[in-house]
Design an enzyme around this catalytic site. Sequence first.
Site, PDB file in Angstrom:
ATOM      1  N   PRO A   2     -33.156 -39.810  11.610  1.00 63.96           N
ATOM      2  CA  PRO A   2     -33.561 -38.569  10.930  1.00 63.96           C
ATOM      3  C   PRO A   2     -32.511 -38.151   9.902  1.00 63.96           C
ATOM      4  CG  PRO A   2     -33.873 -38.347  13.283  1.00 63.96           C
ATOM      5  CD  PRO A   2     -33.165 -39.643  13.073  1.00 63.96           C
ATOM      6  N   GLU A   3     -32.938 -38.024   8.654  1.00 58.84           N
ATOM      7  CA  GLU A   3     -32.067 -37.562   7.581  1.00 58.84           C
ATOM      8  C   GLU A   3     -32.607 -36.217   7.108  1.00 58.84           C
ATOM      9  OE1 GLU A   3     -31.394 -40.821   4.808  1.00 58.84           O
ATOM     10  OE2 GLU A   3     -31.690 -42.284   6.399  1.00 58.84           O
ATOM     11  N   ARG A 156     -12.455 -42.319  -7.044  1.00 56.86           N
ATOM     12  CA  ARG A 156     -12.651 -42.920  -5.722  1.00 56.86           C
ATOM     13  C   ARG A 156     -12.874 -44.416  -5.845  1.00 56.86           C
ATOM     14  NH1 ARG A 156     -14.802 -39.591  -1.820  1.00 56.86           N
ATOM     15  NH2 ARG A 156     -14.593 -41.416  -0.491  1.00 56.86           N
TER      16      ARG A 156
END
Length: 286
Positions: A2-3, A156
Amino acid sequence: MPELPEVETVRRTLAPHLVGRTVTAVEVYDAGILRHPTSPAPFAGALVGRRVRALGRRGKYLRMALSDGGEWIVHLRMSGRLLWHRERERRERFLRLRAMLDDGSLLDYIDMRRLGGMYLVDADGVGVPAGLGRLGPDAVDPAFTPAHLAGVVRGRRATIKGILLDQRAVAGLGNIYVDEALHAARLHPTRTGESLRPAEVRRLHAAIVAVVREGIRAQGVSFALYRDGEGRPGEMGERLRVYGRAGLACYACGGTIARARVAGRGTAYCPRCQPEPRRQTGRARC
DNA sequence: CGCTTCCTGACT
DNA sequence: AGTCAGGAAGCG
Protein backbone atom coordinates in the site's frame (compact mmCIF):
# COMPACT_ATOMS: atom_id res chain seq x y z
CA MET A 1 2.71 -2.46 -0.98
CA PRO A 2 0.00 0.00 0.00
CA GLU A 3 1.38 3.37 -1.10
CA LEU A 4 -0.18 6.83 -1.02
CA PRO A 5 -3.06 6.10 -3.45
CA GLU A 6 -3.96 2.86 -1.67
CA VAL A 7 -3.95 4.46 1.79
CA GLU A 8 -5.93 7.41 0.46
CA THR A 9 -8.48 4.96 -0.98
CA VAL A 10 -8.75 3.21 2.38
CA ARG A 11 -9.22 6.58 4.08
CA ARG A 12 -11.99 7.65 1.73
CA THR A 13 -13.89 4.39 1.91
CA LEU A 14 -13.63 4.05 5.67
CA ALA A 15 -14.47 7.63 6.57
CA PRO A 16 -18.27 7.41 6.03
CA HIS A 17 -18.43 4.32 8.25
CA LEU A 18 -16.15 5.49 11.04
CA VAL A 19 -16.62 9.20 11.54
CA GLY A 20 -18.91 9.84 14.50
CA ARG A 21 -18.66 6.26 15.75
CA THR A 22 -17.46 5.40 19.25
CA VAL A 23 -15.27 2.38 19.90
CA THR A 24 -17.05 0.10 22.37
CA ALA A 25 -14.57 -2.78 22.59
CA VAL A 26 -11.21 -3.87 21.24
CA GLU A 27 -9.99 -7.43 20.77
CA VAL A 28 -6.26 -7.95 20.21
CA TYR A 29 -5.29 -11.27 18.66
CA ASP A 30 -1.64 -10.44 18.09
CA ALA A 31 0.07 -7.85 20.25
CA GLY A 32 2.96 -7.73 17.77
CA ILE A 33 1.15 -5.11 15.71
CA LEU A 34 0.76 -2.75 18.68
CA ARG A 35 3.50 -0.14 18.42
CA HIS A 36 2.30 2.16 21.18
CA PRO A 37 1.19 1.20 23.72
CA THR A 38 2.61 -2.25 23.09
CA SER A 39 0.37 -4.20 25.46
CA PRO A 40 -3.23 -5.09 24.68
CA ALA A 41 -4.80 -3.88 27.94
CA PRO A 42 -3.41 -0.33 27.87
CA PHE A 43 -4.05 -0.11 24.15
CA ALA A 44 -7.65 -1.21 24.42
CA GLY A 45 -8.13 0.90 27.53
CA ALA A 46 -7.03 4.02 25.70
CA LEU A 47 -9.18 3.36 22.66
CA VAL A 48 -12.47 2.17 24.15
CA GLY A 49 -14.89 5.03 24.71
CA ARG A 50 -13.21 7.31 22.16
CA ARG A 51 -15.15 8.65 19.22
CA VAL A 52 -13.65 8.94 15.75
CA ARG A 53 -13.84 12.58 14.71
CA ALA A 54 -12.12 12.50 11.30
CA LEU A 55 -9.93 10.41 9.05
CA GLY A 56 -6.74 11.91 7.68
CA ARG A 57 -3.67 10.69 5.90
CA ARG A 58 -0.04 11.75 5.81
CA GLY A 59 2.21 9.86 3.43
CA LYS A 60 1.32 6.22 4.01
CA TYR A 61 0.07 6.83 7.56
CA LEU A 62 -3.67 6.70 8.16
CA ARG A 63 -4.59 9.06 11.01
CA MET A 64 -7.86 8.83 12.87
CA ALA A 65 -8.54 11.83 15.09
CA LEU A 66 -10.22 10.87 18.36
CA SER A 67 -12.66 12.74 20.57
CA ASP A 68 -10.17 13.25 23.40
CA GLY A 69 -7.68 15.02 21.16
CA GLY A 70 -5.68 11.87 20.69
CA GLU A 71 -5.08 9.95 17.51
CA TRP A 72 -5.24 6.39 16.26
CA ILE A 73 -2.57 5.94 13.61
CA VAL A 74 -2.22 2.90 11.35
CA HIS A 75 0.59 2.00 8.96
CA LEU A 76 -0.19 -0.93 6.66
CA ARG A 77 3.40 -1.49 5.51
CA MET A 78 3.42 -4.51 3.19
CA SER A 79 0.42 -6.66 3.91
CA GLY A 80 -1.79 -4.71 6.30
CA ARG A 81 -5.49 -4.26 5.56
CA LEU A 82 -8.31 -2.42 7.25
CA LEU A 83 -11.69 -3.96 6.64
CA TRP A 84 -14.98 -2.50 7.83
CA HIS A 85 -18.00 -4.81 7.96
CA ARG A 86 -20.93 -6.01 10.08
CA GLU A 87 -20.46 -9.80 10.16
CA ARG A 88 -19.30 -10.75 13.64
CA GLU A 89 -18.69 -14.36 12.69
CA ARG A 90 -16.50 -13.36 9.76
CA ARG A 91 -12.84 -13.69 10.66
CA GLU A 92 -10.24 -13.26 7.96
CA ARG A 93 -7.12 -15.33 8.20
CA PHE A 94 -4.38 -13.22 9.88
CA LEU A 95 -6.91 -11.08 11.75
CA ARG A 96 -4.75 -9.23 14.29
CA LEU A 97 -7.14 -6.75 15.91
CA ARG A 98 -10.84 -6.04 15.91
CA ALA A 99 -12.53 -2.84 17.07
CA MET A 100 -16.24 -2.89 17.77
CA LEU A 101 -18.23 0.26 17.10
CA ASP A 102 -21.35 1.65 18.76
CA ASP A 103 -23.56 0.91 15.75
CA GLY A 104 -22.67 -2.77 15.87
CA SER A 105 -20.21 -2.60 12.98
CA LEU A 106 -16.60 -3.78 13.11
CA LEU A 107 -13.21 -2.55 11.98
CA ASP A 108 -10.74 -5.39 11.44
CA TYR A 109 -6.98 -5.06 11.07
CA ILE A 110 -5.59 -7.95 9.04
CA ASP A 111 -1.87 -8.38 8.40
CA MET A 112 -0.31 -11.60 7.22
CA ARG A 113 3.29 -10.56 7.67
CA ARG A 114 2.79 -8.39 10.73
CA LEU A 115 5.06 -5.69 9.39
CA GLY A 116 2.38 -3.06 9.77
CA GLY A 117 1.12 -1.72 13.02
CA MET A 118 -0.80 0.91 14.93
CA TYR A 119 -0.19 3.69 17.41
CA LEU A 120 -2.43 5.33 19.96
CA VAL A 121 -1.30 8.87 20.47
CA ASP A 122 -2.52 10.81 23.49
CA ALA A 123 -3.57 14.45 23.46
CA ASP A 124 0.01 15.48 24.30
CA GLY A 125 1.35 13.72 21.25
CA VAL A 126 3.01 10.89 23.14
CA GLY A 127 3.26 7.80 20.96
CA VAL A 128 3.59 9.45 17.55
CA PRO A 129 5.58 7.23 15.18
CA ALA A 130 9.04 8.71 14.65
CA GLY A 131 8.82 8.49 10.88
CA LEU A 132 5.71 10.65 10.76
CA GLY A 133 7.57 13.72 11.96
CA ARG A 134 10.31 13.28 9.39
CA LEU A 135 8.10 13.04 6.30
CA GLY A 136 8.68 15.27 3.34
CA PRO A 137 5.72 16.94 1.66
CA ASP A 138 2.99 14.64 0.40
CA ALA A 139 3.31 13.82 -3.29
CA VAL A 140 -0.17 15.31 -3.79
CA ASP A 141 0.38 18.36 -1.56
CA PRO A 142 0.86 21.74 -3.24
CA ALA A 143 4.02 22.05 -1.11
CA PHE A 144 5.53 19.34 -3.29
CA THR A 145 6.83 21.57 -6.09
CA PRO A 146 9.45 21.22 -8.81
CA ALA A 147 11.63 23.48 -6.67
CA HIS A 148 11.28 21.15 -3.69
CA LEU A 149 12.22 18.16 -5.83
CA ALA A 150 15.19 20.07 -7.21
CA GLY A 151 16.34 20.77 -3.67
CA VAL A 152 15.99 17.14 -2.69
CA VAL A 153 18.11 15.80 -5.56
CA ARG A 154 20.69 18.56 -5.52
CA GLY A 155 24.18 17.28 -4.87
CA ARG A 156 22.95 13.77 -4.12
CA ARG A 157 24.98 10.90 -5.46
CA ALA A 158 22.30 8.37 -4.54
CA THR A 159 20.15 6.89 -7.30
CA ILE A 160 16.97 8.78 -8.10
CA LYS A 161 15.03 5.63 -7.30
CA GLY A 162 16.57 5.51 -3.82
CA ILE A 163 15.86 9.19 -3.26
CA LEU A 164 12.20 8.86 -4.25
CA LEU A 165 11.72 5.86 -1.97
CA ASP A 166 12.97 7.94 0.98
CA GLN A 167 9.87 9.28 2.73
CA ARG A 168 11.86 12.23 4.08
CA ALA A 169 12.27 13.52 0.53
CA VAL A 170 8.70 13.03 -0.69
CA ALA A 171 6.01 11.23 1.27
CA GLY A 172 3.83 8.50 -0.14
CA LEU A 173 5.81 6.84 -2.92
CA GLY A 174 6.74 3.16 -2.82
CA ASN A 175 8.28 0.74 -5.27
CA ILE A 176 5.35 0.65 -7.69
CA TYR A 177 4.74 4.37 -8.14
CA VAL A 178 8.45 5.18 -8.23
CA ASP A 179 8.95 2.79 -11.15
CA GLU A 180 5.88 4.20 -12.86
CA ALA A 181 6.95 7.81 -12.38
CA LEU A 182 10.50 7.20 -13.61
CA HIS A 183 9.15 5.51 -16.73
CA ALA A 184 6.70 8.32 -17.39
CA ALA A 185 9.55 10.83 -16.96
CA ARG A 186 11.85 8.71 -19.18
CA LEU A 187 14.55 8.60 -16.51
CA HIS A 188 16.67 5.56 -15.79
CA PRO A 189 16.31 4.46 -12.14
CA THR A 190 20.08 4.52 -11.54
CA ARG A 191 20.49 8.14 -12.57
CA THR A 192 22.00 10.00 -9.63
CA GLY A 193 20.20 12.92 -8.04
CA GLU A 194 22.95 15.35 -8.96
CA SER A 195 22.90 14.28 -12.61
CA LEU A 196 19.34 15.48 -13.19
CA ARG A 197 19.05 18.62 -15.26
CA PRO A 198 16.34 21.19 -14.47
CA ALA A 199 14.14 20.06 -17.33
CA GLU A 200 14.40 16.47 -16.13
CA VAL A 201 13.49 17.46 -12.58
CA ARG A 202 10.40 19.27 -13.86
CA ARG A 203 9.45 16.26 -15.95
CA LEU A 204 9.89 13.94 -12.98
CA HIS A 205 7.83 16.17 -10.72
CA ALA A 206 4.98 16.23 -13.23
CA ALA A 207 5.22 12.44 -13.67
CA ILE A 208 5.09 11.79 -9.92
CA VAL A 209 2.02 13.95 -9.46
CA ALA A 210 0.35 12.39 -12.50
CA VAL A 211 0.87 8.74 -11.58
CA VAL A 212 -0.13 9.26 -7.96
CA ARG A 213 -3.30 11.11 -8.96
CA GLU A 214 -4.08 8.42 -11.51
CA GLY A 215 -3.58 5.82 -8.77
CA ILE A 216 -6.05 7.61 -6.49
CA ARG A 217 -8.61 7.94 -9.29
CA ALA A 218 -8.28 4.22 -10.03
CA GLN A 219 -8.64 3.46 -6.32
CA GLY A 220 -5.21 1.99 -6.04
CA VAL A 221 -3.41 -1.17 -7.00
CA SER A 222 -5.02 -4.17 -5.37
CA PHE A 223 -2.62 -6.52 -3.75
CA ALA A 224 -4.29 -8.04 -0.71
CA LEU A 225 -5.83 -4.59 -0.30
CA TYR A 226 -9.47 -3.74 -0.78
CA ARG A 227 -11.16 -0.47 -0.93
CA ASP A 228 -14.11 -1.38 1.22
CA GLY A 229 -15.87 -4.04 3.26
CA GLU A 230 -17.05 -5.81 0.16
CA GLY A 231 -13.48 -6.52 -0.85
CA ARG A 232 -13.67 -4.77 -4.17
CA PRO A 233 -10.23 -4.24 -5.69
CA GLY A 234 -8.86 -1.05 -7.21
CA GLU A 235 -8.22 -0.75 -10.91
CA MET A 236 -4.75 0.74 -10.93
CA GLY A 237 -3.14 -2.68 -11.32
CA GLU A 238 -4.41 -2.79 -14.88
CA ARG A 239 -3.01 0.64 -15.62
CA LEU A 240 0.61 0.03 -14.66
CA ARG A 241 3.08 0.71 -17.50
CA VAL A 242 6.22 -1.00 -16.17
CA TYR A 243 5.73 -2.49 -12.71
CA GLY A 244 5.21 -6.24 -12.99
CA ARG A 245 5.68 -6.10 -16.78
CA ALA A 246 9.26 -7.35 -17.14
CA GLY A 247 9.70 -9.19 -20.44
CA LEU A 248 6.60 -7.56 -21.93
CA ALA A 249 6.45 -4.84 -24.56
CA CYS A 250 6.73 -1.21 -23.51
CA TYR A 251 3.49 0.62 -24.34
CA ALA A 252 5.47 3.68 -25.35
CA CYS A 253 8.16 2.24 -27.65
CA GLY A 254 7.48 -1.46 -28.10
CA GLY A 255 10.82 -2.39 -26.54
CA THR A 256 11.08 -5.04 -23.85
CA ILE A 257 10.65 -4.02 -20.22
CA ALA A 258 13.74 -4.98 -18.24
CA ARG A 259 14.27 -5.86 -14.62
CA ALA A 260 17.12 -4.95 -12.32
CA ARG A 261 17.90 -4.41 -8.67
CA VAL A 262 18.20 -0.75 -7.72
CA ALA A 263 18.38 0.63 -4.18
CA GLY A 264 17.83 -2.94 -3.00
CA ARG A 265 14.48 -3.24 -4.77
CA GLY A 266 13.19 -5.14 -7.74
CA THR A 267 12.98 -2.52 -10.47
CA ALA A 268 11.18 -2.54 -13.81
CA TYR A 269 12.09 -0.07 -16.54
CA CYS A 270 12.26 0.33 -20.30
CA PRO A 271 15.87 0.40 -21.54
CA ARG A 272 14.82 2.35 -24.62
CA CYS A 273 12.59 4.98 -23.03
CA GLN A 274 14.84 5.27 -19.97
CA PRO A 275 18.39 5.35 -21.32
CA GLU A 276 21.27 4.11 -19.23
CA PRO A 277 23.14 6.99 -17.60
CA ARG A 278 26.59 7.69 -18.94
CA ARG A 279 29.33 8.50 -16.49
CA GLN A 280 29.31 12.03 -15.13
CA THR A 281 25.97 12.65 -16.80
CA GLY A 282 25.24 16.29 -17.24
CA ARG A 283 27.64 17.64 -14.68
CA ALA A 284 30.98 19.22 -15.36
CA ARG A 285 33.87 18.43 -13.07
CA CYS A 286 36.40 21.02 -12.06
C1' DC B 1 25.52 6.01 0.92
C1' DG B 2 23.81 0.97 0.46
C1' DC B 3 22.94 -3.08 2.91
C1' DT B 4 20.48 -5.85 6.52
C1' DT B 5 16.62 -6.94 9.30
C1' DC B 6 11.90 -7.83 10.31
C1' DC B 7 7.93 -11.08 8.76
C1' DT B 8 5.44 -15.05 6.22
C1' DG B 9 3.73 -17.09 2.15
C1' DA B 10 4.27 -18.14 -2.89
C1' DC B 11 7.05 -19.91 -6.07
C1' DT B 12 11.08 -22.46 -8.29
C1' DA C 1 15.98 -25.60 0.42
C1' DG C 2 16.47 -21.26 -1.45
C1' DT C 3 14.68 -16.94 -3.37
C1' DC C 4 11.65 -13.20 -3.68
C1' DA C 5 8.14 -9.74 -2.28
C1' DG C 6 9.30 -4.46 0.10
C1' DG C 7 8.28 -0.30 3.86
C1' DA C 8 11.08 1.65 7.03
C1' DA C 9 14.29 1.46 10.93
C1' DG C 10 18.95 0.61 11.95
C1' DC C 11 23.68 -0.25 11.06
C1' DG C 12 28.45 0.16 9.12
